[in-house]
Scaffold this motif. Structure first.
Motif, PDB file in Angstrom:
ATOM      1  N   MET A   1       0.836  -1.184   0.000  1.00 18.90           N
ATOM      2  CA  MET A   1       0.000   0.000   0.000  1.00 18.90           C
ATOM      3  C   MET A   1       0.879   1.245   0.000  1.00 18.90           C
ATOM      4  O   MET A   1       1.855   1.318   0.717  1.00 18.90           O
ATOM      5  N   GLU A   2       0.474   2.188  -0.788  1.00 15.99           N
ATOM      6  CA  GLU A   2       1.236   3.420  -0.929  1.00 15.99           C
ATOM      7  C   GLU A   2       0.995   4.348   0.258  1.00 15.99           C
ATOM      8  O   GLU A   2      -0.129   4.600   0.642  1.00 15.99           O
ATOM      9  N   GLN A   3       2.082   4.835   0.833  1.00 12.87           N
ATOM     10  CA  GLN A   3       1.988   5.782   1.948  1.00 12.87           C
ATOM     11  C   GLN A   3       2.149   7.202   1.412  1.00 12.87           C
ATOM     12  O   GLN A   3       2.557   7.420   0.284  1.00 12.87           O
ATOM     13  N   ASN A   4       1.838   8.159   2.234  1.00 16.10           N
ATOM     14  CA  ASN A   4       1.940   9.566   1.881  1.00 16.10           C
ATOM     15  C   ASN A   4       2.261  10.335   3.147  1.00 16.10           C
ATOM     16  O   ASN A   4       2.386   9.738   4.211  1.00 16.10           O
ATOM     17  N   ILE A   8      -1.359   7.539   5.889  1.00 14.64           N
ATOM     18  CA  ILE A   8      -2.546   6.762   5.553  1.00 14.64           C
ATOM     19  C   ILE A   8      -2.442   6.381   4.079  1.00 14.64           C
ATOM     20  O   ILE A   8      -2.032   7.197   3.258  1.00 14.64           O
ATOM     21  N   SER A   9      -2.837   5.185   3.736  1.00 12.55           N
ATOM     22  CA  SER A   9      -2.811   4.753   2.340  1.00 12.55           C
ATOM     23  C   SER A   9      -4.063   5.277   1.638  1.00 12.55           C
ATOM     24  O   SER A   9      -4.975   4.527   1.292  1.00 12.55           O
ATOM     25  N   LYS A  11      -4.704   6.590  -1.309  1.00 11.54           N
ATOM     26  CA  LYS A  11      -4.996   6.131  -2.678  1.00 11.54           C
ATOM     27  C   LYS A  11      -5.670   4.758  -2.653  1.00 11.54           C
ATOM     28  O   LYS A  11      -6.646   4.520  -3.365  1.00 11.54           O
ATOM     29  N   ASP A  12      -5.180   3.869  -1.812  1.00 14.52           N
ATOM     30  CA  ASP A  12      -5.787   2.541  -1.697  1.00 14.52           C
ATOM     31  C   ASP A  12      -7.173   2.617  -1.067  1.00 14.52           C
ATOM     32  O   ASP A  12      -8.079   1.894  -1.465  1.00 14.52           O
ATOM     33  N   CYS A  67      -7.687   1.543   5.112  1.00 14.08           N
ATOM     34  CA  CYS A  67      -6.283   1.633   4.722  1.00 14.08           C
ATOM     35  C   CYS A  67      -5.491   2.562   5.636  1.00 14.08           C
ATOM     36  O   CYS A  67      -4.620   3.312   5.200  1.00 14.08           O
ATOM     37  N   THR A  69      -2.979   2.111   7.535  1.00 17.06           N
ATOM     38  CA  THR A  69      -1.956   1.084   7.661  1.00 17.06           C
ATOM     39  C   THR A  69      -1.147   1.131   8.954  1.00 17.06           C
ATOM     40  O   THR A  69      -0.958   0.090   9.580  1.00 17.06           O
ATOM     41  N   THR A 105      -2.849   9.406  13.404  1.00 13.13           N
ATOM     42  CA  THR A 105      -3.862   9.074  12.400  1.00 13.13           C
ATOM     43  C   THR A 105      -5.066  10.003  12.533  1.00 13.13           C
ATOM     44  O   THR A 105      -5.591  10.494  11.534  1.00 13.13           O
TER      45      THR A 105
END
Length: 123
Positions: A1-4, A8-9, A11-12, A67, A69, A105
């Protein structure tokens, strides 16, 4: 999963909801308002490990579905400890890490839902 930068992912999370940013924002708000984390910590403090295991499982599931994560990965460790049944309480360092990740989060969620353009940038 892509992080930013939000941890938080996003995009997913959006992908799981067919890129419906409004729905994702509503679900993030609901997550932030949920008492599940406080109920988990209360159960641990009271030594009620069966309830703590149930709350950990619920928090894990919602965190995974949205997501989130970092929280998901940490609560997964804590749930495993609780379900092992051979501990009186989860590891205090793991709980402290969860507390920190959960707070970060929630901060990220507040930032994301306050500015709709953020979610649209991840589509």
């Amino acid at each position: 999963m892509e992080q930013n930068p939000f941890g938080i992912s996003v995009k997913d999370g959006l992908r799981m909801l067919a890129n419906n940013a409004n729905m994702y924002a509503r679900l993030l708000k609901s997550y932030a308002a949920s008492p599940i984390y406080a109920e988990l910590m209360d159960a641990v403090e009271k030594g009620d490990m069966p309830t703590a295991a149930s709350k950990a499982h619920a928090l894990k599931g919602v965190s995974a579905n949205l997501c989130l994560t970092p929280v998901f990965e940490q609560i997964k460790l804590i749930e495993a400890q609780l379900k092992a049944g051979n501990v009186l309480a989860p590891d205090s360092a793991d709980l402290a890490t969860l507390k920190d990740l959960y707070a970060k989060t929630l901060e990220s969620i507040q930032t994301i839902v306050a500015d709709p353009t953020i979610l649209n940038a991840f589509k």
